[in-house]
Scaffold this active site. Sequence first.
Site, PDB file in Angstrom:
ATOM      1  N   HIS A 179       0.815  -1.225   0.000  1.00  0.00           N
ATOM      2  CA  HIS A 179       0.000   0.000   0.000  1.00  0.00           C
ATOM      3  C   HIS A 179       0.841   1.265   0.000  1.00  0.00           C
ATOM      4  O   HIS A 179       0.288   2.368  -0.114  1.00  0.00           O
ATOM      5  CB  HIS A 179      -0.913   0.006   1.226  1.00  0.00           C
ATOM      6  CG  HIS A 179      -0.172   0.208   2.505  1.00  0.00           C
ATOM      7  ND1 HIS A 179       0.714  -0.727   3.008  1.00  0.00           N
ATOM      8  CD2 HIS A 179      -0.151   1.261   3.377  1.00  0.00           C
ATOM      9  CE1 HIS A 179       1.224  -0.271   4.130  1.00  0.00           C
ATOM     10  NE2 HIS A 179       0.723   0.930   4.381  1.00  0.00           N
ATOM     11  N   HIS A 181       2.037   7.062   0.022  1.00  0.00           N
ATOM     12  CA  HIS A 181       1.148   6.209   0.816  1.00  0.00           C
ATOM     13  C   HIS A 181      -0.252   6.254   0.202  1.00  0.00           C
ATOM     14  O   HIS A 181      -0.899   7.303   0.191  1.00  0.00           O
ATOM     15  CB  HIS A 181       1.115   6.701   2.264  1.00  0.00           C
ATOM     16  CG  HIS A 181       0.462   5.756   3.223  1.00  0.00           C
ATOM     17  ND1 HIS A 181      -0.889   5.519   3.239  1.00  0.00           N
ATOM     18  CD2 HIS A 181       0.995   4.975   4.195  1.00  0.00           C
ATOM     19  CE1 HIS A 181      -1.181   4.650   4.187  1.00  0.00           C
ATOM     20  NE2 HIS A 181      -0.052   4.299   4.791  1.00  0.00           N
TER      21      HIS A 181
END
Length: 642
Positions: free
Chosen positions: A547, A562
């Site tokens: 992620h 992110h």
Amino acid sequence: MDTKIATAKSKQHVARSRFAYSMGAFGHDVFYALLSTYFIMYVTGHLFNSSNKAFNNHMVLWVTSIIAVLRIVELLVDPLIGNAIDRTNTRWGKFKPWVVGGGIISAIILAILFTPMGGLSLSNPYLYLLIFAILYIIMDIFYSFNDVAFWSMIPALSFDSHERDKIATFARVGSTVGGNIVGFVIMPMVLFFSANQNGGTGDDRGWFIFAAIAAAVAAITAVGVGLGTHEEKSLLRENKEQTKLKDVYKILVKNDQLFAIALSYLFYTTGITLVNSMELYYFTYILGDSRAFSILGGLNTVIGVISVLTFPLFTGKISRRKLFYGSVSLLFLGLLIFAFAGKSLILVLVGAELFFIPQPLVFLVVLMTITDSVEYGQLKLGHRDESLTLSVRPLLDKFAGAVSGWIIGPTTIIAGMTAGATAATVTAAGAAKFKLVMFLAPAILILISVFIFAKKVKLDEKMHAKIVAELEKTWGDHLEDADSDTSQPGVTDITSPVAGTLVNLKDVNDENFASGNMGKGFAIKPSDGKVIAPFSGTVRATFSTRHAIGLESDNGIMLLIHVGIDTVKLRGTGFISYFDKDQHFDKGDELMEFWDPAIKKAGLDDTVMVTVTNSKDFDIKLLKDAGEKVTTTDIVMEVSKK
């Protein structure tokens, strides 16, 4: 036209590679099932069939003890095998020579071991034991070369993690079918090729012919992997570190969560392996219908494939601990029904299947926990030991196989289930002793496993998410400490890594980013799932959940990208990584990709946050305002050395 031809050829290559690798997995697990589960049946029931029962039992004890000792010794050799593969460099690749060579040699030797070696087992038993020991250790070492090389080559088949996942899925289906189909066909084929049925146990000829066929399947599919796959060459895959067994022990001792799950799994897998290895004995000597074992093998094959394909549904809806306890409860119910089924085929099948169904689920829980312990150890110890950590489970499985084989030998002697025995010759006392070992001993081992899991294993999804969040905060610290002069003068333009609408970082729903703890930067409400490199540099941090990604530019800027908030909970679902740690990339390369609907379906925020984690070393100027729409070619931020 040329482009279409190239695309067609590429698709053919991908399809051929998937098929060859999945068939390799099929043959690989055919071999493993034959070796780990059914070879011991041949040894105890057919290898020593003289008129001297005491001699037969004595030799069975010798052979089963030799197998157990050699398999434990081979555990010490395993790290050396991995190192040898890492140092291999041929025109055919790093892994394929060992897959093909190891597959062929181990298959030939296993077929030989399914023979009395020209009567040597009876005419000169001690010479037989010596030759047997030599052949067995050679076979086991070459099988390990094949095993380690085969499962290690997935990253070499593609740098696309999405394609890797597909290859791995096909392989899991192939291995599941291969491992279970042996149980479906073994007794009908053994009895078909046997000159003497021997009360449903078959004879030497039947067992050898079946073993030769299974060995041929393993060898041919190994050759198929060599011919049908292509290893991608990259400096990224060069391993500079040597794995040592003492390093595995060090990691186990220092990483308390890895130690806890490993200890729990050791008791669990020993109990499970013991029951699974004794099922054919039950069908043959207690139920008195070895052919019916095919029904169980068929059910396991079908249910095993369904389990492999549906496991992701469980992981997203049920917590790991609930999945573990629920699976073990079902497993115990099956073991209880099996233990009291007697000669009822229906009850035996119900009990055995209930015992089998949860096994892949427990395996998944263990595998996920061991994988998460990589990040746990990284946070606790300050360094990442991925390969060492993941090598623990296969070592435990091999140890469990050695121990269960050692137990089965004496058990069959005490129960009267050695050469010449049939269901009619096994006494009630012998059957009772057999059941104590098959059902009570594994139940105790599994209960110990559950107790350790409940008391010592604390690493769950929530704890792992917190660990990953903490690692995200500190991922660049070691780089700054190691080389404080990497940042260079000049101005660097940072383009938006994702297309979408700009958002002020202070307005995102994540306190760590909004407060500036993660560094200065910006956020984007994405309109596209492609993450594009905003500069040239090196990947410095990757996460198992895919992620987020940490980058270092060629002039020392450390950037964290992110995707989403709390998306660590998705455990990689909907994310694809195209670059690995320490791999260099150029500006404009696609670093990763995410599927926005998967994030939104999970009820999570899809905002992408971009921060310079070593902001204190730079002057940072935002060039665009919140609310503006940007593409991956638009310059959003200007970074210059203070």
